[in-house]
Scaffold this active site. Sequence first.
Site, short mmCIF file in Angstrom:
data_model
loop_
_atom_site.label_atom_id
_atom_site.label_comp_id
_atom_site.label_asym_id
_atom_site.label_seq_id
_atom_site.Cartn_x
_atom_site.Cartn_y
_atom_site.Cartn_z
CD GLU A 37 -51.81 -47.72 -48.29
OE1 GLU A 37 -52.02 -46.64 -48.85
OE2 GLU A 37 -50.66 -48.17 -48.10
CE1 TYR A 38 -57.80 -48.78 -39.69
CE2 TYR A 38 -59.20 -48.18 -41.53
CZ TYR A 38 -58.95 -48.21 -40.17
OH TYR A 38 -59.85 -47.65 -39.29
CB SER A 58 -60.01 -52.26 -31.17
OG SER A 58 -59.78 -50.87 -31.03
CG LEU A 59 -56.39 -55.40 -28.15
CD1 LEU A 59 -55.72 -56.73 -28.47
CD2 LEU A 59 -56.35 -55.12 -26.66
CE LYS A 112 -54.78 -57.94 -33.52
NZ LYS A 112 -55.57 -58.26 -34.73
CB CYS A 136 -45.90 -76.83 -72.92
SG CYS A 136 -44.76 -77.46 -74.18
#
Length: 673
Positions: A38-39, A85-86, A120, A431
């Site tokens: 989502e990011y 970062s990549l 990664k 149960c």
Amino acid sequence: MKQGIFMIKQQIEELRQLLRHHEYQYHVLDNPQIPDSEYDRLFHQLKALEQQYPEYASENSPTQRVGAKPLSNFAQVKHDIPMLSLDNAFSDEDFFAFVKRIQDRLIHVHHSLTFCCEPKLDGLAVSILYINGQLVQAATRGDGTTGEDITANIRTIRNIPLQLLTDNPPARLEVRGEVFMSQAGFEKLNKTALAKGEKTFANPRNAAAGSLRQLDPKITGQRPLMLNAYGIGIAEGVELPDTHFARLQWLKSIGIPVNNEIQLCHGIEKVLDFYRTIKQKRSSLGYDIDGTVLKINDIDLQQQLGFISKAPRWAIAYKFPAQEELTILNNVEFQVGRTGAITPVAKLEPVFVAGVTVSNATLHNGDEIARLDIAIGDTVIVRRAGDVIPQIIGVLHERRPENAKSIIFPSNCPVCDSVISKIEGEAVARCTGGLICAAQRKEALKHFVSRKAMDIDGIGAKLIEQLVERELVHTPADLFKLDQVTLMRLERMGAKSAENALASLAKAKKTTLARFIFALGIREVGETTALNLATHFKTLEAFENATFEQLQKVQDVGEVVAKRIRSFWSEPHNVAVVKDLIAQGIHWDDVEVKEVRDNPLKGKTVVLTGTLTKMGRSEAKEYLLQLGCKVSGSVSSKTDFVIAGESAGSKLTKATELGINILSENEFLALLA
């Protein structure tokens, strides 16, 4: 027109604010609220708008920097060389585009490219500085320019050397790598936290990040953290190899841990083969990864390619399909497992996660529902890793609709309507209709006929499968109502086999009270406890009517076991089946309580081995149990006696090596006389 431009500008700013919020939650608070996927979607949406409308570009945009600002609780460390970062690839096409960009810049290079390919790791990036071979400083990546000083915490990680393993160390060496936690270590950490009533972590990455940022290094030292190096920053006083792969091997040679899956791949197809292989191995690696990192191996070519503001041009992260996604919880159903465990199952709006469409996910138990504060209609984060059953790991409470409905845990079994019982302190509700519940039927019947229970030789697991699937047997009592004609209708059941099965059933009607109690399958009531109950109460009626307090007076029966027994007898269905069993002719001799005098075996751990000629092994075991012995199946340093019959093998040999007391069959019988 102006209004449209204003709305675009507003949309860009809102995306920036939203991304900054989630960066803060992820990097600073270690409390991610949305999946990485989502990011990534929000990030690429903002990046596309900024490229389309460059007049609204800003150097403070999340697309122009690496991560969030460091915590103020730690001293700050400025990186001499930025920790970038990549860029990401999400498909083969993305990877091909990355390769083309490289080839366009390296038009003078005519040979196929060689890549250093790595898993990664899903952890926390760190920088570790060694001066003259001694570890002097460690820092987090932070925002890429400035990180947090975590030297004291890094020194507690056991696989990081405090001194390099070389007689000729570099004057300065900055090692860069990923700190992470294995899945086994994560599970153990959470199990310990649960036992202490402490907060658990959502995943290994959060556990690693939270552990590394502890202000008290003693706490970090108790966490199962590890490092895998992936590169070198500063290097002075040393001549480094001229390829990335060789540099990693050199790091390994001086004591720095490097991932074992790293491979040198010549050409694009070999790189893609590596990606697919690691993706396939992902669930068996023992630690979390979310893709592969693919780097040009030649250091000279790396330097020619250089960097963009955020990432190197010579490397890319080819990520796996997202393991976490957002979806809607439409409903919750409750399933009954083979041991009676009640499991809430989330019915989800179908969503594509980790390569498959997910519409169901486990919610584990009632405690987990309460912990998540989840309701029907919520937007939830669903996670699927490898072959693990999908699970809901978070809820976006700010998106809860007005018509959301609370999840009500049932009080009665959805299969057999028996009462659901939950022991205080346990997470799982069960149960209580063990003898009649269809969901538990096969396992209950298999236990009932087993050798240590009713010992019905002619009724095996495969026959029980057929009897249950054809609705011929619903309770243990139904076994004794079978006839030859019915049995012969089953697969691989001829006249002789049917006769043998019926003969075994007839023979099993004569048993002992201890075996019968054990055969009922009351949770926590094992063979020894069943014998203790039979010896104490002597009759089935007395056992059935025993109060909670009376049960706790029996040897080895504590509060939990007593509750299990009372739950069993308080369920009318179970009482009806027991009465039916007695009506079918199940009987036993009166319980004979053997006088237990002072005896060398009393209360000891004993192992039986070899063939006993004067007493059956089951009879011998019963005598030992009445003496309060623990009868074990294996020899160890905790074994007190080994009773060796004829043809005793490896157990006798091991007992001799350990110096354990060994009794012959005659010596054993003499002690019982």
